[in-house]
Scaffold this motif. Structure first.
Motif, PDB file in Angstrom:
ATOM      1  N   ARG A 104      17.016  21.434  15.652  1.00 21.34           N
ATOM      2  CA  ARG A 104      15.464  21.541  15.870  1.00 21.34           C
ATOM      3  C   ARG A 104      14.445  23.539  15.086  1.00 21.34           C
ATOM      4  O   ARG A 104      13.532  23.289  14.630  1.00 21.34           O
ATOM      5  CB  ARG A 104      14.409  20.794  17.054  1.00 21.34           C
ATOM      6  N   VAL A 105      15.300  23.964  15.853  1.00 23.17           N
ATOM      7  CA  VAL A 105      14.179  25.814  16.412  1.00 23.17           C
ATOM      8  C   VAL A 105      14.660  25.605  14.648  1.00 23.17           C
ATOM      9  O   VAL A 105      14.342  26.316  13.788  1.00 23.17           O
ATOM     10  CB  VAL A 105      15.910  25.981  16.928  1.00 23.17           C
ATOM     11  N   SER A 106      16.002  25.266  14.051  1.00 22.70           N
ATOM     12  CA  SER A 106      16.382  26.059  13.158  1.00 22.70           C
ATOM     13  C   SER A 106      15.888  25.988  11.475  1.00 22.70           C
ATOM     14  O   SER A 106      15.040  26.602  10.998  1.00 22.70           O
ATOM     15  CB  SER A 106      18.136  25.620  12.758  1.00 22.70           C
ATOM     16  N   ASP A 107      15.360  23.940  11.838  1.00 23.68           N
ATOM     17  CA  ASP A 107      14.104  23.852  10.790  1.00 23.68           C
ATOM     18  C   ASP A 107      13.076  24.271  11.150  1.00 23.68           C
ATOM     19  O   ASP A 107      12.139  24.484   9.725  1.00 23.68           O
ATOM     20  CB  ASP A 107      13.744  21.652  10.988  1.00 23.68           C
ATOM     21  N   ILE A 108      12.402  24.659  12.293  1.00 26.18           N
ATOM     22  CA  ILE A 108      11.240  25.825  12.273  1.00 26.18           C
ATOM     23  C   ILE A 108      11.358  26.449  11.632  1.00 26.18           C
ATOM     24  O   ILE A 108      10.315  27.228  10.713  1.00 26.18           O
ATOM     25  CB  ILE A 108      10.813  25.707  13.576  1.00 26.18           C
ATOM     26  N   ARG A 109      12.501  27.421  12.192  1.00 30.66           N
ATOM     27  CA  ARG A 109      12.721  28.896  11.020  1.00 30.66           C
ATOM     28  C   ARG A 109      12.573  28.798   9.873  1.00 30.66           C
ATOM     29  O   ARG A 109      12.342  29.800   9.002  1.00 30.66           O
ATOM     30  CB  ARG A 109      13.530  29.277  12.091  1.00 30.66           C
ATOM     31  N   TRP A 110      13.367  27.459   9.711  1.00 29.51           N
ATOM     32  CA  TRP A 110      14.240  27.500   7.848  1.00 29.51           C
ATOM     33  C   TRP A 110      12.281  26.823   6.889  1.00 29.51           C
ATOM     34  O   TRP A 110      12.596  28.082   6.135  1.00 29.51           O
ATOM     35  CB  TRP A 110      14.571  26.015   7.647  1.00 29.51           C
ATOM     36  N   ALA A 111      11.516  26.484   8.010  1.00 39.05           N
ATOM     37  CA  ALA A 111      10.467  26.384   7.343  1.00 39.05           C
ATOM     38  C   ALA A 111       9.364  27.532   6.943  1.00 39.05           C
ATOM     39  O   ALA A 111       8.370  28.457   6.049  1.00 39.05           O
ATOM     40  CB  ALA A 111       9.173  25.214   7.929  1.00 39.05           C
ATOM     41  N   LEU A 112       9.050  28.685   8.518  1.00 40.61           N
ATOM     42  CA  LEU A 112       8.485  29.121   8.455  1.00 40.61           C
ATOM     43  C   LEU A 112       9.006  30.697   7.649  1.00 40.61           C
ATOM     44  O   LEU A 112       8.582  31.677   7.274  1.00 40.61           O
ATOM     45  CB  LEU A 112       8.730  30.059   9.845  1.00 40.61           C
ATOM     46  N   ASN A 113      10.410  31.127   7.509  1.00 41.34           N
ATOM     47  CA  ASN A 113      10.766  31.875   6.911  1.00 41.34           C
ATOM     48  C   ASN A 113      11.076  31.698   5.178  1.00 41.34           C
ATOM     49  O   ASN A 113      11.162  33.063   4.535  1.00 41.34           O
ATOM     50  CB  ASN A 113      12.237  32.281   7.196  1.00 41.34           C
ATOM     51  N   ASP A 114      10.799  30.654   4.773  1.00 42.51           N
ATOM     52  CA  ASP A 114      10.784  30.370   3.140  1.00 42.51           C
ATOM     53  C   ASP A 114       9.699  30.669   3.243  1.00 42.51           C
ATOM     54  O   ASP A 114       8.114  30.347   2.546  1.00 42.51           O
ATOM     55  CB  ASP A 114      11.247  28.881   3.120  1.00 42.51           C
ATOM     56  N   PRO A 115       9.005  31.692   2.539  1.00 39.50           N
ATOM     57  CA  PRO A 115       7.934  31.861   1.275  1.00 39.50           C
ATOM     58  C   PRO A 115       7.615  31.239  -0.175  1.00 39.50           C
ATOM     59  O   PRO A 115       6.240  30.878   0.361  1.00 39.50           O
ATOM     60  CB  PRO A 115       8.488  33.414   0.883  1.00 39.50           C
ATOM     61  N   SER A 116       7.995  30.674  -0.035  1.00 44.08           N
ATOM     62  CA  SER A 116       7.743  29.014  -1.225  1.00 44.08           C
ATOM     63  C   SER A 116       7.063  27.949  -0.282  1.00 44.08           C
ATOM     64  O   SER A 116       6.327  27.115  -1.098  1.00 44.08           O
ATOM     65  CB  SER A 116       8.592  28.406  -1.966  1.00 44.08           C
ATOM     66  N   ILE A 117       7.167  27.415   0.992  1.00 44.09           N
ATOM     67  CA  ILE A 117       6.453  26.667   1.527  1.00 44.09           C
ATOM     68  C   ILE A 117       5.673  27.392   2.171  1.00 44.09           C
ATOM     69  O   ILE A 117       5.733  28.306   2.738  1.00 44.09           O
ATOM     70  CB  ILE A 117       7.244  26.347   3.102  1.00 44.09           C
ATOM     71  N   LYS A 118       4.190  26.563   2.042  1.00 42.50           N
ATOM     72  CA  LYS A 118       2.691  26.897   2.398  1.00 42.50           C
ATOM     73  C   LYS A 118       1.877  26.678   3.496  1.00 42.50           C
ATOM     74  O   LYS A 118       0.612  26.740   4.091  1.00 42.50           O
ATOM     75  CB  LYS A 118       1.786  26.893   1.364  1.00 42.50           C
ATOM     76  N   ALA A 119       3.024  25.342   4.538  1.00 43.38           N
ATOM     77  CA  ALA A 119       2.450  24.397   5.483  1.00 43.38           C
ATOM     78  C   ALA A 119       3.977  23.533   5.544  1.00 43.38           C
ATOM     79  O   ALA A 119       4.479  23.558   5.152  1.00 43.38           O
ATOM     80  CB  ALA A 119       1.140  23.846   4.887  1.00 43.38           C
ATOM     81  N   VAL A 120       3.633  23.511   7.165  1.00 42.67           N
ATOM     82  CA  VAL A 120       4.083  22.935   7.683  1.00 42.67           C
ATOM     83  C   VAL A 120       4.283  21.057   8.499  1.00 42.67           C
ATOM     84  O   VAL A 120       2.777  21.457   9.603  1.00 42.67           O
ATOM     85  CB  VAL A 120       5.121  23.131   9.019  1.00 42.67           C
ATOM     86  N   ILE A 121       4.061  20.515   8.090  1.00 38.29           N
ATOM     87  CA  ILE A 121       3.525  18.791   9.028  1.00 38.29           C
ATOM     88  C   ILE A 121       4.769  18.842   9.605  1.00 38.29           C
ATOM     89  O   ILE A 121       5.664  17.898   9.528  1.00 38.29           O
ATOM     90  CB  ILE A 121       2.994  17.787   8.165  1.00 38.29           C
ATOM     91  N   CYS A 122       5.165  17.770  11.005  1.00 41.02           N
ATOM     92  CA  CYS A 122       4.951  17.758  11.735  1.00 41.02           C
ATOM     93  C   CYS A 122       5.494  16.377  11.573  1.00 41.02           C
ATOM     94  O   CYS A 122       4.375  15.533  11.283  1.00 41.02           O
ATOM     95  CB  CYS A 122       5.585  18.311  13.075  1.00 41.02           C
ATOM     96  N   ASN A 123       6.463  15.555  11.834  1.00 42.19           N
ATOM     97  CA  ASN A 123       6.360  14.044  11.539  1.00 42.19           C
ATOM     98  C   ASN A 123       6.063  12.703  12.616  1.00 42.19           C
ATOM     99  O   ASN A 123       5.983  12.194  12.714  1.00 42.19           O
ATOM    100  CB  ASN A 123       8.731  13.138  11.355  1.00 42.19           C
ATOM    101  N   ARG A 124       6.544  13.529  14.430  1.00 40.00           N
ATOM    102  CA  ARG A 124       6.789  12.960  15.047  1.00 40.00           C
ATOM    103  C   ARG A 124       6.403  13.746  16.722  1.00 40.00           C
ATOM    104  O   ARG A 124       6.819  14.556  16.165  1.00 40.00           O
ATOM    105  CB  ARG A 124       7.257  11.119  15.543  1.00 40.00           C
ATOM    106  N   GLY A 125       5.815  13.424  17.299  1.00 42.37           N
ATOM    107  CA  GLY A 125       5.621  13.400  18.997  1.00 42.37           C
ATOM    108  C   GLY A 125       6.424  13.194  19.538  1.00 42.37           C
ATOM    109  O   GLY A 125       7.967  13.089  19.506  1.00 42.37           O
ATOM    110  N   GLY A 126       6.584  12.622  20.321  1.00 43.97           N
ATOM    111  CA  GLY A 126       7.165  12.212  21.920  1.00 43.97           C
ATOM    112  C   GLY A 126       7.584  13.203  22.696  1.00 43.97           C
ATOM    113  O   GLY A 126       6.114  12.885  24.042  1.00 43.97           O
TER     114      GLY A 126
END
Length: 372
Positions: A104-126
């Protein structure tokens, strides 16, 4: 006797000196803040999106069926955006989590570190984001500011981002966007991502406390963010706060307990105003008319405005809020306003005009991680 006293004093001074030296000499990117001293919250607004921008879909908490994620991807395409799904989305750990902590941390870092990604939407809470607090540094969150969207258990990530100095959006997620993305909750979140900032007009509420205040918007799901007190995800350590609170399927006494914890930790003393969101399907074990009535009794002596009934949280209407932004609330006898003091095209929204089909209680509870 005098010599003994002098020896004790020397020992105390030596110990204190060593403690101060150790704290000041710590090689860390996070400034040392005394426990009783508020931190400075100064958040940067990420860039608004434009057509064709990539938006990552990730699962930091509980597992979400891939069917919902794919439907959300279709909604984003319909908005003119390009969805990209996190590498570990779809995994399941221990029956409920959306993968291990590392995944889960890896996916957060992937989204943050990829400069082509401009926003992040989480799929679910819980549940599960509390496990990530010590895995992410404020420096890495600050290094790549981009919008992160979510609510419920995602309140932890909002706290982390606010402490890191990045605004984020308390808003709807894939579990709800998968329904089609045409309801007001979804379209207002889309508009906000694209640069249309809502200015909310709300009807009067009998438990409101009148007044006007400006401050930094923090908070979220109370049973999620209160356990984070003292951590790097604790945005309530800031001063001049506008505190937002919502909850789902909790007893009145547990909501009271969380508010008392905030009170005992000095958080309410640092608030300039409070926004009470939805308290969906919460208990009625006391004779208070509502959760808002119970909290009114606690807050009435603080001499700050309290805006009740803001439609955000686990209810059928979940309007987006910009966490970490400077906001102004104006609570009057005839109604209230909530505005974000950030740049962007202003969009007036009368919350009394927004209606959506009712969601079955069991569905809401399941999405919130309260039931199987």
């Amino acid at each position: 006797m005098i010599q003994a006293k002098n020896w004790v004093m020397a020992a105390i001074l030596t110990f204190c000196g060593a403690s101060v030296f150790t704290a000041c000499s710590k090689d860390d990117d996070t400034p040392v803040v005394p426990p009783d001293q508020p931190v400075v919250l100064d958040c940067e607004k990420p860039d608004y999106l434009k057509a064709g921008d990539k938006v990552a879909l990730i699962s930091p908490s509980y597992f979400t069926p891939m069917e919902n994620v794919e439907k959300t991807a279709d909604v984003l395409r319909g908005w003119g955006l390009e969805p990209v799904i996190g590498p570990n989305v779809g995994k399941v750990a221990y029956g409920k989590y959306a993968g291990t902590v590392a995944e889960r941390v890896s996916d957060i870092r992937w989204a943050l570190n990829d400069p082509s990604i401009k926003a992040v939407i989480c799929n679910r809470g819980g549940y599960g984001t509390i496990q990530l607090i010590d895995q992410l540094t404020l420096a890495e969150l600050k290094a790549s500011p981009k919008w992160l969207v979510g609510f419920s258990d995602i309140s932890t990530l909002h706290g982390l981002l606010t402490r890191a100095g990045v605004m984020s959006i308390h808003g709807t997620m894939s579990s709800f966007l998968a329904k089609g993305g045409t309801d007001a909750t979804s379209t207002l979140m889309r508009d906000l991502l694209l640069g249309k900032v809502p200015r909310y007009e709300l009807p009067a509420h009998k438990q409101n406390i009148t007044g006007k205040a400006t401050g930094t918007l923090v908070g979220g799901n109370i049973c999620t963010f209160v356990p984070n007190l003292g951590s790097n995800a604790d945005a309530t350590k800031g001063k001049d706060l506008i505190l937002f609170v919502e909850e789902v399927e909790e007893s009145m006494h547990n909501i009271d307990r969380q508010m008392r914890i905030l009170q005992m930790n000095g958080v309410l003393d640092r608030c300039r105003g409070i926004v009470l969101g939805e308290f969906t399907d919460c208990g009625k074990e006391f004779t208070y008319e509502s959760v808002e009535a119970m909290l009114h009794e606690m807050l009435k002596d603080y001499d700050i405005p309290v805006l009740c009934g803001f439609p955000s949280g686990h209810g059928d209407v979940n309007l987006p809020l910009v966490m970490g932004s400077n906001v102004t609330i104006d609570v009057r006898t005839d109604g209230a306003t909530l505005q974000f003091n950030i740049d962007g095209e202003q969009q007036q929204v009368n919350t009394a005009d927004i209606t959506v089909p009712a969601t079955p209680v069991a569905v809401r509870m399941r999405l919130a991680g309260k039931i199987e």
